[in-house]
Design a protein around this motif. Structure first.
Motif, PDB file in Angstrom:
ATOM      1  N   MET A   1       0.891  -1.090  -0.121  1.00  0.00           N
ATOM      2  CA  MET A   1      -0.080  -0.025   0.052  1.00  0.00           C
ATOM      3  C   MET A   1       0.830   1.206   0.019  1.00  0.00           C
ATOM      4  O   MET A   1       1.525   1.680   0.924  1.00  0.00           O
ATOM      5  CB  MET A   1      -0.868  -0.101   1.211  1.00  0.00           C
ATOM      6  CG  MET A   1      -1.463   1.499   1.656  1.00  0.00           C
ATOM      7  SD  MET A   1      -2.717   1.721   0.292  1.00  0.00           S
ATOM      8  CE  MET A   1      -2.877   3.572   0.732  1.00  0.00           C
ATOM      9  N   TYR A 273      -9.229   2.384   0.266  1.00  0.00           N
ATOM     10  CA  TYR A 273      -8.250   2.468   1.611  1.00  0.00           C
ATOM     11  C   TYR A 273      -9.129   3.541   2.449  1.00  0.00           C
ATOM     12  O   TYR A 273      -9.565   4.594   1.975  1.00  0.00           O
ATOM     13  CB  TYR A 273      -6.978   3.164   1.078  1.00  0.00           C
ATOM     14  CG  TYR A 273      -5.721   3.124   2.359  1.00  0.00           C
ATOM     15  CD1 TYR A 273      -5.267   1.910   2.619  1.00  0.00           C
ATOM     16  CD2 TYR A 273      -5.897   4.013   3.338  1.00  0.00           C
ATOM     17  CE1 TYR A 273      -4.298   1.807   3.665  1.00  0.00           C
ATOM     18  CE2 TYR A 273      -4.831   3.771   4.179  1.00  0.00           C
ATOM     19  CZ  TYR A 273      -4.111   2.808   4.597  1.00  0.00           C
ATOM     20  OH  TYR A 273      -3.101   2.618   5.496  1.00  0.00           O
ATOM     21  N   THR A 276      -9.660   7.749   2.209  1.00  0.00           N
ATOM     22  CA  THR A 276      -9.198   8.238   0.940  1.00  0.00           C
ATOM     23  C   THR A 276     -10.272   7.760  -0.236  1.00  0.00           C
ATOM     24  O   THR A 276     -11.339   7.116   0.226  1.00  0.00           O
ATOM     25  CB  THR A 276      -7.826   7.503   0.425  1.00  0.00           C
ATOM     26  OG1 THR A 276      -8.195   6.188  -0.008  1.00  0.00           O
ATOM     27  CG2 THR A 276      -6.891   7.415   1.590  1.00  0.00           C
ATOM     28  N   TYR A 280      -6.768  -0.278  -3.476  1.00  0.00           N
ATOM     29  CA  TYR A 280      -5.580  -0.672  -3.739  1.00  0.00           C
ATOM     30  C   TYR A 280      -5.849  -2.112  -3.592  1.00  0.00           C
ATOM     31  O   TYR A 280      -6.736  -2.700  -3.114  1.00  0.00           O
ATOM     32  CB  TYR A 280      -4.845  -0.490  -2.492  1.00  0.00           C
ATOM     33  CG  TYR A 280      -4.151   1.259  -2.667  1.00  0.00           C
ATOM     34  CD1 TYR A 280      -3.136   1.632  -3.370  1.00  0.00           C
ATOM     35  CD2 TYR A 280      -5.040   2.158  -2.029  1.00  0.00           C
ATOM     36  CE1 TYR A 280      -3.065   2.807  -3.601  1.00  0.00           C
ATOM     37  CE2 TYR A 280      -4.716   3.515  -2.106  1.00  0.00           C
ATOM     38  CZ  TYR A 280      -3.454   3.845  -2.949  1.00  0.00           C
ATOM     39  OH  TYR A 280      -3.237   5.101  -3.025  1.00  0.00           O
ATOM     40  N   ALA A 282      -5.533  -5.807  -2.022  1.00  0.00           N
ATOM     41  CA  ALA A 282      -5.526  -6.152  -0.600  1.00  0.00           C
ATOM     42  C   ALA A 282      -6.091  -7.593  -0.521  1.00  0.00           C
ATOM     43  O   ALA A 282      -6.575  -8.093  -1.553  1.00  0.00           O
ATOM     44  CB  ALA A 282      -6.673  -5.208   0.125  1.00  0.00           C
ATOM     45  N   PHE A 299      -4.170  -4.542   3.202  1.00  0.00           N
ATOM     46  CA  PHE A 299      -3.645  -4.143   2.152  1.00  0.00           C
ATOM     47  C   PHE A 299      -2.124  -4.404   1.811  1.00  0.00           C
ATOM     48  O   PHE A 299      -1.268  -4.467   2.772  1.00  0.00           O
ATOM     49  CB  PHE A 299      -3.627  -2.535   2.248  1.00  0.00           C
ATOM     50  CG  PHE A 299      -5.010  -1.921   2.157  1.00  0.00           C
ATOM     51  CD1 PHE A 299      -5.532  -1.622   0.755  1.00  0.00           C
ATOM     52  CD2 PHE A 299      -5.837  -1.616   3.173  1.00  0.00           C
ATOM     53  CE1 PHE A 299      -6.863  -1.304   0.657  1.00  0.00           C
ATOM     54  CE2 PHE A 299      -7.212  -1.307   3.106  1.00  0.00           C
ATOM     55  CZ  PHE A 299      -7.619  -0.805   1.908  1.00  0.00           C
ATOM     56  N   ASP A 301       1.404  -3.704   1.261  1.00  0.00           N
ATOM     57  CA  ASP A 301       2.408  -2.615   1.757  1.00  0.00           C
ATOM     58  C   ASP A 301       3.799  -3.067   1.853  1.00  0.00           C
ATOM     59  O   ASP A 301       3.825  -3.942   2.834  1.00  0.00           O
ATOM     60  CB  ASP A 301       1.661  -1.934   2.697  1.00  0.00           C
ATOM     61  CG  ASP A 301       2.545  -0.678   3.099  1.00  0.00           C
ATOM     62  OD1 ASP A 301       3.697  -0.324   2.623  1.00  0.00           O
ATOM     63  OD2 ASP A 301       1.729   0.220   3.612  1.00  0.00           O
ATOM     64  N   SER A 309      -0.336  -4.340   5.103  1.00  0.00           N
ATOM     65  CA  SER A 309      -0.537  -3.644   6.268  1.00  0.00           C
ATOM     66  C   SER A 309      -1.403  -4.244   7.551  1.00  0.00           C
ATOM     67  O   SER A 309      -1.740  -5.469   7.141  1.00  0.00           O
ATOM     68  CB  SER A 309      -1.536  -2.494   5.800  1.00  0.00           C
ATOM     69  OG  SER A 309      -2.745  -2.912   5.511  1.00  0.00           O
ATOM     70  N   VAL A 314     -13.255  -2.203   6.081  1.00  0.00           N
ATOM     71  CA  VAL A 314     -13.909  -1.586   4.965  1.00  0.00           C
ATOM     72  C   VAL A 314     -15.116  -1.780   4.417  1.00  0.00           C
ATOM     73  O   VAL A 314     -15.390  -3.411   4.714  1.00  0.00           O
ATOM     74  CB  VAL A 314     -12.903  -1.728   3.586  1.00  0.00           C
ATOM     75  CG1 VAL A 314     -13.497  -1.112   2.205  1.00  0.00           C
ATOM     76  CG2 VAL A 314     -11.462  -1.480   3.842  1.00  0.00           C
TER      77      VAL A 314
END
Length: 328
Positions: A1, A273, A276, A280, A282, A299, A301, A309, A314
């Protein structure tokens, strides 16, 4: 991410376990809407039926125990008692199944109450923050740092207010219910919200939350507007091919009745995300357990040793099937 993206009664079940289900209040609070009161009345009725079915089952189990007591010292169980025990066990199993169905109905009614209350709260929000058009008018009125916060509130309310699909027994969830993808020939309509893969001003390819402006049936390309206007004097509009569009689901899936319409553990998805307007890659950490619940996602990252992450929540509305596209 990436860290620097574009947008910064108690009812006992058979056996030793028990399930506590809160009963409806003895008197209707003044702020309970008619729809919530109706569901609470239905819940009260189902709880009463469950209690009655529980008592029938307990009586049957008592009868089984008494029959066993009668024959335990007999050298041989007679055909009469064999048949009697068989019938008692059949009746006990049927009573347990009926009780289980009623308990599931109770839990479903509790979820319906949660959804109704959430929708009431969303409708009670100030009108100026309840839809994208009002948000945009505020955007141009010089409210400064309030812009992003207002948009995030609107998007969260859209997720709360999203309709839950209620099918008939045995009916399969339709396209765009939960994780069920759209039909191959599905065409998004103007004002529909979608995930769109666009080339940003810095040349990067990114999945953004956008709104459909139009569709060209000759070249099969969509014209979409970036949902987030912050930091720009004019709305950013993009022309993208159909394969670079993923429509948002039209319905939420109920985990109790249609778990097959939810993404599975470790499944690769596109997810918005938090705070935002970018999607992304995930993976699903855990799907929602109730209709008002959210996905827990990890996510991608590379700044973390595991490559993902920590888990973040969500809403169903913003978790989509992963779609790979070729860079131009």
């Amino acid at each position: 991410m990436p860290k620097g993206g574009k947008h910064v009664g108690k009812i006992a079940s058979k056996g030793t376990s028990s399930l506590s289900i809160p009963g409806p209040p003895s008197s209707k609070p003044p702020d309970v809407t008619p729809s919530v009161a109706s569901v609470l009345d239905e819940l009260k009725s189902v709880i009463k039926q469950t209690q009655e079915e529980k008592e029938v089952g307990e009586q049957t189990l008592t009868g089984i125990n008494k029959t066993h007591e009668k024959v335990k010292n007999e050298p041989r169980v007679s055909l009469y008692f064999k048949q009697k025990l068989q019938n008692q066990y059949v009746n006990a199993l049927q009573a347990a199944k009926r009780e289980l169905v009623l308990l599931e109905q109770c839990l479903k009614k509790v979820d319906e109450v949660k959804v109704e209350i959430g929708e009431v709260q969303a409708r009670a929000a100030p009108p100026s923050t309840r839809n994208i058009d009002d948000y945009r008018s505020k955007m141009h009125s010089g409210l400064g740092t309030m812009r992003r916060g207002m948009l995030m509130t609107v998007l969260q309310q859209y997720a709360v207010e999203q309709q839950v699909w209620k099918g008939k027994p045995g009916e399969s969830p339709p396209p765009l219910c939960g994780c069920v993808p759209a039909d191959e020939k599905y065409r998004c309509k103007p004002a529909d919200q979608v995930a769109a893969r666009v080339r940003t001003e810095d040349g990067e390819e990114q999945w953004i939350l956008a709104e459909v402006f139009s569709y060209n049936s000759h070249n099969h390309r969509y014209c979409v507007d970036d949902i987030d206007e912050e930091g720009h004097n004019e709305q950013r509009r993009y022309h993208v091919s159909k394969r670079r569009i993923v429509p948002l689901p039209r319905f939420k899936a109920d985990p109790l009745t249609n778990p097959e319409a939810l993404f599975r553990h470790r499944q690769l998805v596109l997810a918005l995300y938090p705070q935002t307007t970018c999607f992304y890659r995930a993976i699903i950490d855990s799907p929602p357990k109730e209709v008002a619940g959210e996905y827990s996602v990890l996510f991608e990252d590379t700044s973390y040793p595991e490559g993902y992450s920590p888990a973040l929540d969500v809403p169903q509305r913003y978790v989509l099937p992963m779609r790979e596209t070729k860079k131009k």
